[in-house]
Write a protein that holds these residues in place. Structure first.
Motif, PDB file in Angstrom:
ATOM      1  N   ARG A 239       0.828  -1.216   0.000  1.00 58.92           N
ATOM      2  CA  ARG A 239       0.000   0.000   0.000  1.00 58.92           C
ATOM      3  C   ARG A 239       0.858   1.259   0.000  1.00 58.92           C
ATOM      4  O   ARG A 239       0.500   2.258  -0.620  1.00 58.92           O
ATOM      5  CB  ARG A 239      -0.911   0.010   1.229  1.00 58.92           C
TER       6      ARG A 239
ATOM      7  N   LEU B  70      -1.213   4.517  -1.124  1.00 55.91           N
ATOM      8  CA  LEU B  70      -2.483   4.414  -0.403  1.00 55.91           C
ATOM      9  C   LEU B  70      -2.276   4.694   1.073  1.00 55.91           C
ATOM     10  O   LEU B  70      -3.104   5.290   1.748  1.00 55.91           O
ATOM     11  CB  LEU B  70      -3.084   3.020  -0.579  1.00 55.91           C
TER      12      LEU B  70
ATOM     13  N   VAL C 108      -9.091  24.049   8.306  1.00 57.10           N
ATOM     14  CA  VAL C 108     -10.544  23.947   8.228  1.00 57.10           C
ATOM     15  C   VAL C 108     -11.189  24.682   9.396  1.00 57.10           C
ATOM     16  O   VAL C 108     -12.175  25.403   9.242  1.00 57.10           O
ATOM     17  CB  VAL C 108     -10.959  22.462   8.232  1.00 57.10           C
TER      18      VAL C 108
ATOM     19  N   ARG D  76      -9.568   1.546  -3.049  1.00 55.54           N
ATOM     20  CA  ARG D  76      -8.131   1.430  -3.318  1.00 55.54           C
ATOM     21  C   ARG D  76      -7.863   1.268  -4.811  1.00 55.54           C
ATOM     22  O   ARG D  76      -6.875   1.790  -5.327  1.00 55.54           O
ATOM     23  CB  ARG D  76      -7.522   0.298  -2.496  1.00 55.54           C
TER      24      ARG D  76
ATOM     25  N   LEU E 158      -8.163   4.616  -6.453  1.00 58.91           N
ATOM     26  CA  LEU E 158      -7.035   5.500  -6.150  1.00 58.91           C
ATOM     27  C   LEU E 158      -5.762   5.100  -6.889  1.00 58.91           C
ATOM     28  O   LEU E 158      -4.910   5.936  -7.154  1.00 58.91           O
ATOM     29  CB  LEU E 158      -6.780   5.551  -4.640  1.00 58.91           C
TER      30      LEU E 158
ATOM     31  N   ARG F 130      -7.360  11.132  -8.501  1.00 61.18           N
ATOM     32  CA  ARG F 130      -6.883  11.969  -7.403  1.00 61.18           C
ATOM     33  C   ARG F 130      -7.971  12.047  -6.343  1.00 61.18           C
ATOM     34  O   ARG F 130      -9.150  12.100  -6.668  1.00 61.18           O
ATOM     35  CB  ARG F 130      -6.530  13.361  -7.914  1.00 61.18           C
ATOM     36  N   ARG F 131      -7.538  12.056  -5.101  1.00 61.46           N
ATOM     37  CA  ARG F 131      -8.512  12.008  -4.013  1.00 61.46           C
ATOM     38  C   ARG F 131      -9.432  13.225  -4.052  1.00 61.46           C
ATOM     39  O   ARG F 131     -10.630  13.105  -3.826  1.00 61.46           O
ATOM     40  CB  ARG F 131      -7.783  11.929  -2.668  1.00 61.46           C
TER      41      ARG F 131
ATOM     42  N   LEU G 284     -14.066  21.181   2.915  1.00 59.73           N
ATOM     43  CA  LEU G 284     -12.651  21.394   3.245  1.00 59.73           C
ATOM     44  C   LEU G 284     -12.194  20.361   4.268  1.00 59.73           C
ATOM     45  O   LEU G 284     -11.116  19.774   4.143  1.00 59.73           O
ATOM     46  CB  LEU G 284     -12.452  22.801   3.820  1.00 59.73           C
ATOM     47  N   ALA G 285     -13.024  20.158   5.273  1.00 55.65           N
ATOM     48  CA  ALA G 285     -12.676  19.179   6.310  1.00 55.65           C
ATOM     49  C   ALA G 285     -12.562  17.795   5.687  1.00 55.65           C
ATOM     50  O   ALA G 285     -11.622  17.043   5.975  1.00 55.65           O
ATOM     51  CB  ALA G 285     -13.723  19.190   7.414  1.00 55.65           C
TER      52      ALA G 285
ATOM     53  N   TRP H 267     -11.916  17.092   2.624  1.00 57.52           N
ATOM     54  CA  TRP H 267     -10.733  17.067   1.771  1.00 57.52           C
ATOM     55  C   TRP H 267      -9.473  16.898   2.625  1.00 57.52           C
ATOM     56  O   TRP H 267      -8.616  16.055   2.346  1.00 57.52           O
ATOM     57  CB  TRP H 267     -10.671  18.369   0.970  1.00 57.52           C
ATOM     58  N   ALA H 268      -9.367  17.710   3.685  1.00 55.51           N
ATOM     59  CA  ALA H 268      -8.183  17.643   4.547  1.00 55.51           C
ATOM     60  C   ALA H 268      -8.041  16.257   5.153  1.00 55.51           C
ATOM     61  O   ALA H 268      -6.953  15.692   5.245  1.00 55.51           O
ATOM     62  CB  ALA H 268      -8.284  18.699   5.646  1.00 55.51           C
TER      63      ALA H 268
ATOM     64  N   THR I 112      -7.445  13.427   2.069  1.00 56.11           N
ATOM     65  CA  THR I 112      -6.181  13.417   1.334  1.00 56.11           C
ATOM     66  C   THR I 112      -5.003  13.066   2.213  1.00 56.11           C
ATOM     67  O   THR I 112      -3.915  12.800   1.718  1.00 56.11           O
ATOM     68  CB  THR I 112      -5.911  14.788   0.679  1.00 56.11           C
ATOM     69  N   THR I 113      -5.174  13.086   3.525  1.00 55.07           N
ATOM     70  CA  THR I 113      -4.048  12.745   4.392  1.00 55.07           C
ATOM     71  C   THR I 113      -4.271  11.410   5.073  1.00 55.07           C
ATOM     72  O   THR I 113      -3.573  11.048   5.998  1.00 55.07           O
ATOM     73  CB  THR I 113      -3.883  13.814   5.486  1.00 55.07           C
ATOM     74  N   LYS I 114      -5.264  10.699   4.595  1.00 49.88           N
ATOM     75  CA  LYS I 114      -5.679   9.506   5.307  1.00 49.88           C
ATOM     76  C   LYS I 114      -5.055   8.260   4.679  1.00 49.88           C
ATOM     77  O   LYS I 114      -4.949   8.165   3.463  1.00 49.88           O
ATOM     78  CB  LYS I 114      -7.205   9.422   5.223  1.00 49.88           C
ATOM     79  N   ASP I 115      -4.647   7.304   5.540  1.00 52.96           N
ATOM     80  CA  ASP I 115      -4.187   6.018   5.038  1.00 52.96           C
ATOM     81  C   ASP I 115      -5.396   5.214   4.604  1.00 52.96           C
ATOM     82  O   ASP I 115      -6.354   5.055   5.364  1.00 52.96           O
ATOM     83  CB  ASP I 115      -3.469   5.237   6.157  1.00 52.96           C
ATOM     84  N   VAL I 116      -5.352   4.730   3.371  1.00 57.95           N
ATOM     85  CA  VAL I 116      -6.451   3.881   2.904  1.00 57.95           C
ATOM     86  C   VAL I 116      -6.077   2.446   3.196  1.00 57.95           C
ATOM     87  O   VAL I 116      -5.275   1.837   2.501  1.00 57.95           O
ATOM     88  CB  VAL I 116      -6.696   4.099   1.399  1.00 57.95           C
ATOM     89  N   THR I 117      -6.626   1.914   4.268  1.00 59.78           N
ATOM     90  CA  THR I 117      -6.198   0.584   4.716  1.00 59.78           C
ATOM     91  C   THR I 117      -7.271  -0.463   4.511  1.00 59.78           C
ATOM     92  O   THR I 117      -7.126  -1.589   4.956  1.00 59.78           O
ATOM     93  CB  THR I 117      -5.843   0.615   6.215  1.00 59.78           C
ATOM     94  N   SER I 118      -8.362  -0.064   3.863  1.00 64.55           N
ATOM     95  CA  SER I 118      -9.401  -1.077   3.694  1.00 64.55           C
ATOM     96  C   SER I 118      -9.311  -1.659   2.291  1.00 64.55           C
ATOM     97  O   SER I 118      -8.766  -1.051   1.389  1.00 64.55           O
ATOM     98  CB  SER I 118     -10.768  -0.453   3.883  1.00 64.55           C
TER      99      SER I 118
END
Lengths: 327, 359, 338
Positions: free
Chosen positions: A63, A68, B2, C94, C97, C102-103, C325-326, C328-329, C332-338
């Motif tokens: 990932r 990801l 935000v 996933r 992405l 783009r997220r 905005l929240a 998006w913030a 875009t900074t989040k781990d996509v773990t699923s």
């Protein structure tokens, strides 16, 4: 902390030819370290096997390579682009399957692929899209699928569909996480042949698996990961090098043992493992035959991947961790 | 980031709204201007909030809800005899048109246009009374000329930089402590009013414009309209008091709780108005059975006080407005008594009514 | 990407079931009203419900009032709550992405798809309820309403589309064709008399329509005026739903459970509804997402009362900006773990 040093023998390709390179990559989820200081080197054109038990951080690593999951520390370069900042530039050249296939269950496989294709960056006209979709379905053996929704597919069919999705881009690099899960032996063979064929055409294959046999059957290079650390990265041939011993099979093990004396390292029933003597196998064969010990077989002993992995990683990391937890 | 954007979006409008005004005016002069502002035309929207906390009494529901909640109004005002007020609800509206020939009330819910022949001076409070100009002029008219006027900090109301004046009421016979009025210093048009009762920190009634445009309103908006298919009815008078006031006024004494009766309006002999200041009392004879219903309603609401009078009486009291229903012992005569007065005035008024009737 | 999202949305049976249910409620209410002719007492019940007995052409407004408080927000919360969380739990996120999508683009496309869903839902409710209303309660003259529509709308919205189905006056409809031809292409030889009767019919029909519907202020509403006001109200209702959509979409990026995101958004709405009606909370009331929901009724006052409508538009815009905005913030900074 025991295996801090990655065991490396040689044959590291020059860094210009690397399609994946990571330096000191670490990923923490809270206090749990999933990936710890991993340096990967995947050469252009290689079939790289990323081997490790379940829960060893393989999927997290995959990932991270795809942007990801964001690394806590370390640098990742894939196809020359830094990840995650510029990963979008090279993702169109990467085909990926991460942790099993996924599709919209209410749509057909063909529609799923068409949607997936349409959501990527614009390439070619819509007419070519249909052609691309048919092409990859053909490749993975799903050409005959009808309009049934994916919800009705078997696991093997979904796996093939996932693979088809990964191939849509005609990728330079394939990143596949456990691609043969749920396939029957026949299917596994087909996938393996397909990957070898693609590789021959120039595609670099990065394959993660917990199945030793699969890696051994397919890969040219192997990286072994254990509890988040890379404990081995080398060409498969080098890993499976000769041990300097010979394996002797004979109907008269006692006679052979008597004759060879201290050179016998191990003895199991009719098989003896013998330290190599000067002169090599042919000298040993002559020696035994001349002294009236009949021979069924004689071969150089080679390390198996399994031996190496077990030696490097100890017991399965799940059990090890459970033991730690208990302690 | 935000959070910053969110804070800005909430904070900037709030700050703009709370930005203090800088208008200044001599308080006494402003008070006079307000009193003389009845000729200023305007178009606007106002919200009034009353916190009298009256329980809902069935027969007086319009009044009790009016004085215990928020009223939203749109108004078009050309002059005292040319105006329209829409009282807005979530599902309809009730519009009152004042014309030189009389009044008309359009009720959307009832699909009915009521043409009112005469609107007596003494009547029940209604929503339109809470429009800032009407409320300010009506209440200021009840203050004594020597009640002190002091300046209040200016406020921005509906785009008007309004100067404020506080008139502190000296008369102990009323519950009104002070009237705070903000008005456009140029025209004297009141744009916000707060009514304070003695012993209560927060204003009991506060009303202010949300939108305001000064000048003559669009004349087409002032024409009463009847929706297609809606009914029309004619009514000789505008509310319950008007109906009762046309009856027999002979049971009303000349003096009530020390207040002298103002000569009654023509055709409304039974509307008893005692005094012209804020401490005035209103007394109206009631049919005996209706009085029983009202007393029952007040007692059921659980907020009433039983009067210790020579008969039967129940009072609803709030820090600002008090109301009592009194019935003679034989049940033949009954009155409703109300005013912005302290409980003592209500008690003595009730006693006077009963005594007057006996004589 | 937006096209892909729309295909996905349209390909889900759930989308159509939701819209169908939204249209069903007003129809059921209409059937009961029409068979019993018992209208709610004035000032109670949903807006316009008592007025529709006189003219079915107001029924779209009554239908909006019926679906606005619960049904529509629930439908929006379900769709928006599922937007990201659904893809995430399905595992398709996933794969999107790594296409790569783009997220930010994905989030934007999701929002657009939800808006389209709301528009379609509101148009369907208005369209079906117009047909139901006019056929059950009658109208002054639906043909006249339809004929007047192009002046305001260009004639391709649901109200116009639904109109002819409710029109049951073949003679007048025949005249309409002749009339509009003549006005577009000049004289039609020999059709003079026909045209003039058509125009007369038209005029009479318009008057009949006019004598059936009034604004809240008692002003008679012509068909064109009514259509314009209805369109305004529908547009406002769509905007009112944006706040809910943004809340649900934001929560959808936070949790991997669509149900959680949907319920979270609904909980926020219910809290807001409770606080709006609470005097003690008046200091926060102007910032609550449901504060100006009912302002669409103001389109039916005379003159149209824009104050709350404008406030409502700004408020919803604020919610969309802050929450997107929240989202998006976070996304875009989040781990996509699923």
């Amino acid at each position: 902390m025991s295996t801090r040093e990655t065991q490396r023998i040689d044959a590291r390709p020059p860094s210009s030819g690397l399609v994946i390179e990571t330096r000191g990559v670490t990923k923490r989820f809270g206090s749990h370290v999933a990936v710890d200081d991993v340096d990967l080197h995947v050469a252009e054109g290689a079939r790289y096997g990323f081997l490790g038990p379940n829960g060893s951080g393989k999927t997290t690593m995959v990932r991270m390579l795809l942007g990801l999951v964001y690394a806590t520390r370390g640098e990742i370069t894939v196809l020359g682009a830094t990840v995650p900042n510029r990963v979008a530039d090279v993702l169109p050249e990467i085909g990926a399957m991460v942790e099993g296939p996924a599709a919209y269950p209410h749509l057909s496989g063909r529609t799923n692929l068409a949607l997936l294709d349409a959501s990527g960056p614009r390439r070619g006209r819509d007419g070519r899209r249909r052609q691309r979709v048919e092409e990859v379905l053909e490749r993975v053996g799903l050409a005959a699928v009808d309009r049934r929704p994916v919800r009705t597919y078997s696991l093997g069919m979904r796996q093939r569909l996932g693979l088809a999705g990964a191939l849509l881009n005609r990728p330079r690099l394939l990143v596949l996480d456990e691609p043969t899960n749920g396939l029957d032996p026949h299917g596994i063979r087909e996938v393996r042949d397909l990957l070898i064929e693609l590789n021959a055409a120039g595609t670099t294959v990065f394959l993660s698996s917990h199945l030793l046999a699969e890696i051994e059957a397919l890969c040219t290079t192997v990286g072994v990961v254990d509890r988040g650390r890379l404990v081995l990265e080398d060409a498969l041939d080098a890993v499976r090098g000769p041990t300097g011993r010979l394996v002797v099979r004979t109907p008269d093990p006692d006679g052979a043992a008597r004759l060879l004396g201290r050179a016998v390292a191990e003895r199991h029933d009719h098989t003896l493992v013998v330290d190599a003597a000067p002169g090599g196998p042919s000298a040993l064969a002559r020696h035994l035959v001349e002294h009236g010990v009949p021979l069924d077989g004689l071969a150089e002993q080679r390390r198996s991947l399994e031996d190496v992995v077990v030696a490097l990683t100890g017991p399965g990391s799940d059990t090890a961790r459970a033991r730690e937890a208990r302690a | 980031m935000v959070a910053v954007v969110g804070a800005l979006l909430v904070g900037v409008p709030a700050l703009l709204a709370a930005r203090p005004g800088d208008a200044q005016a001599d308080p006494q002069e402003l008070r006079d201007r307000i009193a003389a502002s009845a000729g200023i035309g305007w178009t606007g929207y106002a919200e009034a909030r009353a916190t009298l906390g009256l329980p809902r009494i069935a027969a007086l529901a319009d009044v009790t809800t009016l004085l215990s909640g928020v009223t939203r109004m749109r108004g078009w005002y050309a002059g005292p005899d040319r105006a329209r007020t829409d009282v807005l609800s979530a599902v309809g509206e009730r519009d009152r048109y004042v014309t030189p020939r009389g009044q008309a009330v359009w009720d959307y819910g009832a699909e009915l246009l009521t043409i009112v022949a005469r609107d007596p001076e003494v009547r029940l409070p209604r929503s339109e009374d809470l429009l800032p100009p009407d409320l300010a002029r009506r209440l200021l008219a009840g203050t004594a000329p020597d009640d002190p006027a002091t300046a209040l900090p200016a406020r921005r109301v509906a785009g008007v930089d309004a100067a404020g004046v506080r008139v502190t009421v000296a008369d102990p016979e009323t519950t009104v402590d002070a009237l705070d009025v903000w008005a456009d210093p140029a025209t004297g048009l009141p744009v916000a009013v707060e009514v304070r009762a003695r012993g209560v920190a927060e204003p009991m009634i506060s009303t202010a414009f949300g939108d305001l445009e000064q000048g003559p309103p669009d004349p087409t908006a002032l024409e009463p309209r009847r929706g297609p298919g809606a009914g029309v009815t004619r009514s000789p008078t505008s509310d319950l008091f008007g109906v009762l006031g046309r009856g027999d006024g002979s049971t009303l004494p000349a003096v009530l709780a020390g207040r002298e009766r103002v000569p009654p309006e023509r055709r409304f002999p039974a509307l008893g108005q005692y005094g012209r200041t804020l401490g005035q009392l209103i007394a109206v004879p009631l049919p005996a059975d209706f009085a029983g219903t009202l007393i029952g309603g007040i007692d059921r609401a659980g907020a009433g006080r039983t009067l210790t009078v020579d008969g039967q009486g129940s009072a609803l009291e709030t820090p600002l407005l008090s109301l009592a229903v009194v019935r003679s012992e034989d049940g033949a005569r009954a009155w409703v008594l109300a005013g912005l007065v302290p409980p003592a005035a209500l008690d003595s008024g009730a006693a006077d009514l009963l005594a007057g009737g006996r004589q | 990407m937006i096209r892909v999202e729309l295909i996905k949305l349209a390909g889900r049976p759930r989308t159509w079931v939701a819209i169908g249910l939204l249209c069903l409620l007003p129809a059921v209410v209409a059937v009961f009203l029409a068979t019993t002719r018992i209208s709610p007492p004035p000032g109670q019940g949903a807006a316009f419900l008592s007025a529709v007995l006189q003219s079915g052409s107001l029924y779209p407004a009554a239908a909006l009032a019926l679906v606005l408080p619960i049904f529509l927000p629930v439908a929006v919360a379900v769709v928006a709550g599922d937007a990201v969380a659904g893809e995430s739990s399905q595992g398709t996120l996933r794969y999107l992405l790594v296409r790569p999508v783009r997220r930010t683009a994905l989030l934007g496309a999701k929002l657009v798809a939800i808006v389209v869903f709301v528009v379609v839902a509101v148009l369907s409710v208005a369209g079906t309820s117009y047909v139901v209303g006019v056929s059950l309660f009658g109208a002054g003259d639906p043909v006249a309403v339809v004929r007047a529509l192009p002046e305001v709308t260009g004639g391709d919205d649901a109200v116009a589309g639904a109109g002819p189905a409710g029109g049951q006056q073949p003679a007048s409809a025949g005249g309409q064709v002749g009339g509009s031809d003549a006005s577009q292409s000049g004289a039609q030889p020999g059709a003079d008399t026909g045209d003039s009767t058509a125009v007369a019919d038209d005029q009479a029909a318009r008057e009949r329509a006019q004598s059936s519907v009034s604004s809240l202020s008692g002003e008679a509403l012509g068909p064109a005026d009514l259509a314009a006001r209805l369109l305004g109200a529908m547009g406002y209702v769509v905007v009112s739903m944006l706040g809910v959509a943004a809340i649900a979409l934001f929560l959808s990026t936070v949790t991997a459970s669509s149900l959680g995101a949907t319920l979270g958004a609904l909980a926020a709405l219910i809290t807001s509804q409770v606080l709006v009606s609470l005097d003690a909370a008046s200091s926060v009331t102007p910032y609550l997402p449901t504060r100006y929901w009912l302002a669409w009724v103001d389109f039916f006052r005379d003159p149209i009362f824009l104050r709350d409508i404008t406030s409502g538009l700004w408020l919803q815009a604020g919610y969309v900006v802050v929450l997107m905005l929240a989202a998006w913030a976070n996304f875009t900074t989040k781990d996509v773990t699923s």
